[in-house]
Design a protein around this motif. Structure first.
Motif, PDB file in Angstrom:
ATOM      1  N   ALA A 273       6.249   2.147  11.236  1.00 49.74           N
ATOM      2  CA  ALA A 273       6.631   1.904   9.922  1.00 49.74           C
ATOM      3  C   ALA A 273       5.991   1.523   8.757  1.00 49.74           C
ATOM      4  N   LEU A 274       5.553   0.269   8.759  1.00 42.19           N
ATOM      5  CA  LEU A 274       4.478  -0.351   7.660  1.00 42.19           C
ATOM      6  C   LEU A 274       3.649   1.147   6.896  1.00 42.19           C
ATOM      7  N   TYR A 275       3.266   1.594   7.335  1.00 41.11           N
ATOM      8  CA  TYR A 275       2.913   3.334   6.672  1.00 41.11           C
ATOM      9  C   TYR A 275       4.248   4.470   6.141  1.00 41.11           C
ATOM     10  N   THR A 276       5.334   3.388   6.440  1.00 43.85           N
ATOM     11  CA  THR A 276       6.734   4.267   6.060  1.00 43.85           C
ATOM     12  C   THR A 276       7.226   4.116   5.008  1.00 43.85           C
ATOM     13  N   LEU A 277       6.911   2.436   5.017  1.00 41.78           N
ATOM     14  CA  LEU A 277       6.872   1.634   4.072  1.00 41.78           C
ATOM     15  C   LEU A 277       6.063   1.728   2.747  1.00 41.78           C
ATOM     16  N   GLY A 278       5.129   1.882   3.239  1.00 43.74           N
ATOM     17  CA  GLY A 278       4.312   2.574   2.525  1.00 43.74           C
ATOM     18  C   GLY A 278       4.306   3.479   0.989  1.00 43.74           C
ATOM     19  N   PHE A 279       4.443   5.036   1.745  1.00 45.44           N
ATOM     20  CA  PHE A 279       4.765   5.940   1.335  1.00 45.44           C
ATOM     21  C   PHE A 279       5.882   5.868   0.661  1.00 45.44           C
ATOM     22  N   THR A 280       7.087   5.044   1.179  1.00 49.98           N
ATOM     23  CA  THR A 280       8.497   5.419  -0.010  1.00 49.98           C
ATOM     24  C   THR A 280       8.340   3.942  -0.509  1.00 49.98           C
ATOM     25  N   ILE A 281       8.276   3.500  -0.734  1.00 47.15           N
ATOM     26  CA  ILE A 281       7.268   2.186  -2.149  1.00 47.15           C
ATOM     27  C   ILE A 281       6.636   2.830  -2.761  1.00 47.15           C
ATOM     28  N   ALA A 282       4.829   4.341  -2.558  1.00 45.65           N
ATOM     29  CA  ALA A 282       4.607   4.587  -4.034  1.00 45.65           C
ATOM     30  C   ALA A 282       5.552   5.967  -4.029  1.00 45.65           C
ATOM     31  N   ASP A 283       6.185   6.675  -3.523  1.00 40.54           N
ATOM     32  CA  ASP A 283       7.043   7.518  -3.791  1.00 40.54           C
ATOM     33  C   ASP A 283       8.008   6.818  -4.806  1.00 40.54           C
ATOM     34  N   ALA A 284       8.578   5.951  -4.567  1.00 37.60           N
ATOM     35  CA  ALA A 284       9.657   5.451  -4.899  1.00 37.60           C
ATOM     36  C   ALA A 284       9.791   4.987  -7.018  1.00 37.60           C
ATOM     37  N   ILE A 285       7.363   4.847  -6.845  1.00 38.81           N
ATOM     38  CA  ILE A 285       7.602   3.739  -7.943  1.00 38.81           C
ATOM     39  C   ILE A 285       7.348   5.093  -8.753  1.00 38.81           C
ATOM     40  N   LEU A 286       6.384   6.238  -7.630  1.00 35.30           N
ATOM     41  CA  LEU A 286       6.241   7.514  -8.893  1.00 35.30           C
ATOM     42  C   LEU A 286       7.283   7.930  -9.285  1.00 35.30           C
ATOM     43  N   SER A 287       8.474   8.360  -8.609  1.00 33.69           N
ATOM     44  CA  SER A 287       9.576   8.645  -9.227  1.00 33.69           C
ATOM     45  C   SER A 287       9.976   8.148 -10.246  1.00 33.69           C
ATOM     46  N   ASN A 288      10.118   7.079 -10.137  1.00 33.01           N
ATOM     47  CA  ASN A 288      10.459   5.938 -11.292  1.00 33.01           C
ATOM     48  C   ASN A 288       9.576   5.492 -12.374  1.00 33.01           C
ATOM     49  N   TYR A 289       8.708   6.452 -12.484  1.00 31.66           N
ATOM     50  CA  TYR A 289       7.234   5.797 -12.971  1.00 31.66           C
ATOM     51  C   TYR A 289       7.474   5.585 -14.502  1.00 31.66           C
ATOM     52  N   ARG A 290       8.230   6.423 -15.312  1.00 28.40           N
ATOM     53  CA  ARG A 290       8.673   6.703 -16.762  1.00 28.40           C
ATOM     54  C   ARG A 290       9.617   5.789 -17.427  1.00 28.40           C
ATOM     55  N   ILE A 433       1.300  16.291   1.179  1.00 23.99           N
ATOM     56  CA  ILE A 433      -0.302  16.136   2.073  1.00 23.99           C
ATOM     57  C   ILE A 433      -0.009  15.061   2.454  1.00 23.99           C
ATOM     58  N   ARG A 434       0.602  13.526   1.846  1.00 24.10           N
ATOM     59  CA  ARG A 434       1.389  12.011   2.689  1.00 24.10           C
ATOM     60  C   ARG A 434       2.172  11.922   3.572  1.00 24.10           C
ATOM     61  N   GLY A 435       3.190  12.636   2.781  1.00 22.85           N
ATOM     62  CA  GLY A 435       4.036  13.083   3.695  1.00 22.85           C
ATOM     63  C   GLY A 435       3.722  14.073   5.363  1.00 22.85           C
ATOM     64  N   SER A 436       3.193  15.922   4.958  1.00 22.77           N
ATOM     65  CA  SER A 436       3.079  15.702   6.236  1.00 22.77           C
ATOM     66  C   SER A 436       2.214  14.936   7.131  1.00 22.77           C
ATOM     67  N   LEU A 437       0.525  14.133   6.629  1.00 22.64           N
ATOM     68  CA  LEU A 437       0.664  13.327   7.455  1.00 22.64           C
ATOM     69  C   LEU A 437       1.092  12.603   8.600  1.00 22.64           C
ATOM     70  N   LEU A 438       2.088  12.081   7.215  1.00 17.42           N
ATOM     71  CA  LEU A 438       3.073  11.401   8.596  1.00 17.42           C
ATOM     72  C   LEU A 438       3.794  11.665  10.068  1.00 17.42           C
ATOM     73  N   ILE A 439       4.090  12.437   9.537  1.00 17.58           N
ATOM     74  CA  ILE A 439       4.787  13.979   9.885  1.00 17.58           C
ATOM     75  C   ILE A 439       3.854  14.139  11.434  1.00 17.58           C
ATOM     76  N   VAL A 440       2.517  14.509  10.796  1.00 18.52           N
ATOM     77  CA  VAL A 440       1.972  14.788  12.312  1.00 18.52           C
ATOM     78  C   VAL A 440       1.630  13.634  12.672  1.00 18.52           C
ATOM     79  N   LEU A 441       1.372  11.818  11.849  1.00 22.16           N
ATOM     80  CA  LEU A 441       1.051  11.078  13.231  1.00 22.16           C
ATOM     81  C   LEU A 441       2.296  10.462  14.043  1.00 22.16           C
ATOM     82  N   ILE A 442       3.676  10.533  13.232  1.00 19.84           N
ATOM     83  CA  ILE A 442       4.403  10.393  14.098  1.00 19.84           C
ATOM     84  C   ILE A 442       4.680  10.880  15.559  1.00 19.84           C
ATOM     85  N   SER A 443       4.979  12.531  15.006  1.00 17.36           N
ATOM     86  CA  SER A 443       4.844  13.359  15.698  1.00 17.36           C
ATOM     87  C   SER A 443       4.020  13.868  17.493  1.00 17.36           C
ATOM     88  N   THR A 444       2.773  12.456  17.124  1.00 12.26           N
ATOM     89  CA  THR A 444       1.613  12.889  17.892  1.00 12.26           C
ATOM     90  C   THR A 444       1.995  11.283  18.386  1.00 12.26           C
TER      91      THR A 444
END
Length: 803
Positions: A273-290, A433-444
């Motif tokens: 959940a924390l990894y997902t949270l970090g992924f989500t926040i990082a994406d939100a910052i990148l999406s709203n960078y401007r 890649i980051r999202g794919s690694l998270l999918i691999v992790l949760i599936s594992t």
């Protein structure tokens, strides 16, 4: 502060689905962790509460062999301040009980001469029937462990077979007998009226045995009392004693296994959940960078931007843990109620299990989310307004993207043998890649949990296949002579054991023993003792299926095999010698093997009958149970039925499968629910996380989907392409999860059960069942991606390209 709340509310309002799924992940993590902590806490609390309410014994002394004077022992303990002592209660053993015409298998009964109540130690709690000071003539009080598992109620008749005939009594009360009504235990105390005991029990061969319970005001001081007691005796105490740890172990073992496994998996889920949270926040910052750059350029500080994200996810955590905590209260209550059912008096607060520990666990989850959000959102501090306005990202990231696709990605996407839909799906996977690694992790993790959960439940449900590895015999059936007046062992050998269908047999009994333990105290060496229960064989241990984890079974009069906890306490291994007092006689025996056993927490040993016969030649007459194996092709059930019809109540006959089911059926009921819930939660988590990841990625790729549509691809084709890519990635994770579930998680059980006498949990592989678990996480991942791609279906190419 207004700006922070405004930004926070905007993020919550515009990303409802994404925030909802983050909340679900947090809720499920809090649910699992709170449930585990609550089960562990409430199991201990309920047992300790009932133990205090019943003034339960910390130790029970059984004086059976005439080595010490029972009255002398009882008198000495009564004179000690700080110790409450029960009456000196006499009893006899029986091993046969019937109800409604059906024999209750695998029971060891203490037929007690009930003293006047209420008892000073091990006070009985009446569940059914009128509370009285002693049973009336012709009646008996029975423990909940026998009553609940065999549907016995007040007013029912029960029968007990003895050497002299059958005793018929009516059940006057069902009681919680704190020291003798735990799950999985086969022994129980039957409380008789004094006249009935004199009438039926004293006429049986042998002498009365005695039992007394000790309750210490400060249990930690019990060793000091025992040192003075053995000084008074002038010898070590050589009779049997059960201590608090062994008396309470069966109440705790199932829930401790469940709780520790749940805690481990909850921690794993929180990390995901924390990894997902970090992924989500990082994406939100990148999406709203401007946007962040513009906001910072007009004077809003980095700290306030960071606090907007922290406030958003802390608020989600606060909202999420409340339902998780409430549901965990219901779930933990169900688990504890099932495992501690034998302590339920109807007024013991079984449903009021909301624990402070569960609340603090939820608070801890919120605190972890707060700190993690603060850490991940700190990336907003590095947003430079000029770069944000010009590039919509950092200059370094812009240069990286401008460089085009990596060499290995281009080679992957240029494979002509792959279908177009597969290439499109893999393009999305390799681009993120980051999202794919998270999918691999949760599936594992999901696959590992599903495989491990099935393996664990199946192994417990099929425990008859590995029963020898749990410390029991694996013989086909057992025969007990219930009426020696009509059947002697010689007759049994002639009429039954010589049957050509019988492959082999061995005769078994038991004995109590005391082992001296040298303890260093500075320069002096003190002598402590421990009591162990011995299995005694007049025959071959190997033929009947007794196993060792190291070494072999004893075969001669100077050999012994010991349980792992005995070996650990004494610091011995196969090949060493040990001193042991058996029925008061000292023997020096060679340790030939070490075995694991769940019974008596592995504080047990195995010897041959020749060991005892050196000092007690008549011991063989007390060995009343014979284990036997049948030749291949012989039906055990038919053989048992034939003997029952032929000998009736003279013999007690039971198949190994029925004896195992009698003991471990309760374990299956306790374990199935929580393990099933854990498996379901991980499937839900897999769906939720992958939905969230795919939805984020698909929003980024909206322009690409518009191009695909404009060249003729349908929405369904695009969705299938994206789902195919996710299925490939999830399948990779599932393949990694298989060995993790089979080899990585089972050692957890070894650690948890080690103190209970099992150092290597016997697991049974079932290829079909395990194979059926593998695709579940992949299916959940595919459904998550398919659901997330629904927005593609409703959007036109023009809108997607413009977006």
């Amino acid at each position: 502060m207004y700006e922070v709340w405004k930004l926070c509310w905007t993020n919550l309002k515009h990303k409802k689905v994404q925030n909802s799924f983050i909340a679900i992940i947090i809720m499920l993590a809090a649910l699992l962790l709170s449930t585990a902590v609550s089960v562990l806490n409430n199991t201990n609390r309920m047992y300790e509460s009932m133990h205090d309410q019943s003034r339960g014994a910390h130790q029970i002394l059984q004086l059976e062999n005439g080595i010490h004077d029972p009255v002398q022992v009882h008198t000495w303990w009564e004179e000690q301040s700080g110790v409450t002592v029960s009456d000196l209660m006499r009893y006899r053993y029986l091993s046969s009980m019937s109800h409604a015409g059906e024999e209750i298998l695998n029971v060891d009964l203490f037929m007690m001469d009930a003293p006047e109540g209420p008892f000073p130690v091990d006070r009985l709690q009446f569940v059914e029937g009128e509370e009285q000071s002693t049973p009336e003539a012709g009646t008996a009080w029975i423990p909940t462990s026998l009553a609940y598992s065999n549907d016995i109620h007040v007013g029912d008749s029960v029968e007990f077979k003895t050497d002299e005939g059958v005793i018929r009594l009516k059940v006057a009360a069902v009681v919680v007998d704190i020291s003798y009504c735990s799950p999985f235990a086969t022994s129980g105390r039957i409380w008789l009226n004094h006249e009935d005991y004199t009438k039926h029990m004293t006429l049986l061969p042998g002498e009365d045995k005695y039992m007394t319970g000790l309750r210490f005001e400060d249990y930690s001081q019990q060793r000091a009392y025992w040192e003075r007691f053995e000084q008074y005796l002038g010898t070590p105490y050589l009779e049997s004693v059960k201590d608090f740890e062994s008396l309470s172990s069966y109440y705790m073992i199932a829930n401790q296994v469940i709780s520790f496994v749940m805690i481990f998996l909850a921690v794993v889920m929180i990390c995901v959940a924390l990894y997902t949270l970090g992924f989500t926040i990082a994406d939100a910052i990148l999406s709203n960078y401007r946007t962040i750059g513009i906001i910072k350029s007009v004077g809003l500080s980095s700290r306030k931007v960071i606090m907007a994200y922290v406030a958003q996810y802390t608020f989600l955590a606060l909202v999420s843990v409340i339902p998780g905590m409430l549901v965990s209260n219901i779930l933990s209550g169900t688990i504890v109620a099932g495992s501690m059912a034998y302590l339920n008096t109807g007024s013991s607060g079984m449903n009021d299990l909301l624990s402070v520990a569960g609340v603090w666990t939820s608070v801890g989850v919120v605190a972890v989310i707060f700190l993690s959000a603060l850490l991940f959102a700190n990336k907003a501090r590095h947003v430079e307004p000029a770069q944000a306005v010009r590039y919509g990202m950092s200059e370094k990231e812009y240069s990286h993207q401008s460089g085009g696709t990596g060499t290995w990605k281009r080679k992957l996407l240029q494979l002509d043998t792959l279908p177009t839909s597969m290439i499109i799906g893999l393009r999305s996977v390799t681009k993120n890649i980051r999202g794919s690694l998270l999918i691999v992790l949760i599936s594992t993790l999901s696959t590992a949990v599903l495989v491990f959960g099935f393996l664990f439940v199946y192994s417990i449900a099929s425990i008859h296949g590995t029963i020898a590895k749990w410390g029991y015999d694996s013989a086909d059936l057992s025969i007990r002579i219930d009426n020696p007046a009509k059947m002697t062992f010689a007759q049994l050998q002639e009429e039954v054991l010589s049957d050509p269908r019988v492959k082999n047999y061995s005769r078994y009994g038991d004995a109590n023993a005391v082992v001296p333990i040298p303890m260093k105290d500075g320069a002096a060496v003190k002598q402590d003792t421990m009591g162990i229960l011995l299995t005694v064989a007049d025959g071959n241990y190997d033929q009947i299926g007794y196993e060792n984890v190291d070494g072999r079974n004893p075969v001669s009069a100077n050999e012994i095999s010991v349980g792992v906890n005995v070996a650990r306490t004494l610091g011995i291994q196969a090949g060493d010698t040990m001193d042991i007092y058996i029925e008061g006689v000292k023997h020096t025996l060679t340790v030939t093997g070490i075995y694991q056993a769940i019974a008596n927490m592995s504080n047990t040993g195995r010897i041959t009958a020749d060991v005892i016969k050196t000092s007690n030649p008549d011991y063989g007459s007390a060995m009343n149970t014979t284990f036997m194996n049948l030749n291949e092709g012989t039906s055990t059930d038919s053989f048992v039925k034939e003997l029952q019809e032929r000998y009736g109540s003279v013999l007690g006959i039971a198949s190994q499968a029925s004896l195992v089911d009698e003991v471990f059926s309760q374990a299956v009921k306790i374990i199935v629910l929580p393990v099933s819930v854990m498996a379901l939660l991980f499937i839900v988590i897999t769906f939720v996380i992958i939905y969230s990841i795919c939805r984020i990625n698909m929003k980024k790729e909206s322009r690409t989907y518009g191009i695909y549509k404009s060249i003729g691809m349908t929405s369904r084709q695009i969705r299938l392409s994206e789902t195919t890519g996710i299925l490939v990635v999830s399948g990779i994770g599932a393949l990694v999860g298989i060995p993790l579930g089979l080899l990585g998680l089972p050692p957890l059980l070894n650690v948890i059960l080690s103190d209970y006498g099992i150092v290597k949990v016997p697991l049974i592989m079932n290829g079909g069942g395990i194979a059926s678990m593998i695709p579940l996480s992949v299916i959940a991942a595919g459904l998550g991606c398919w659901a997330a791609s629904k927005s593609i279906q409703s959007a036109s190419p023009r809108v997607l390209v413009v977006d």
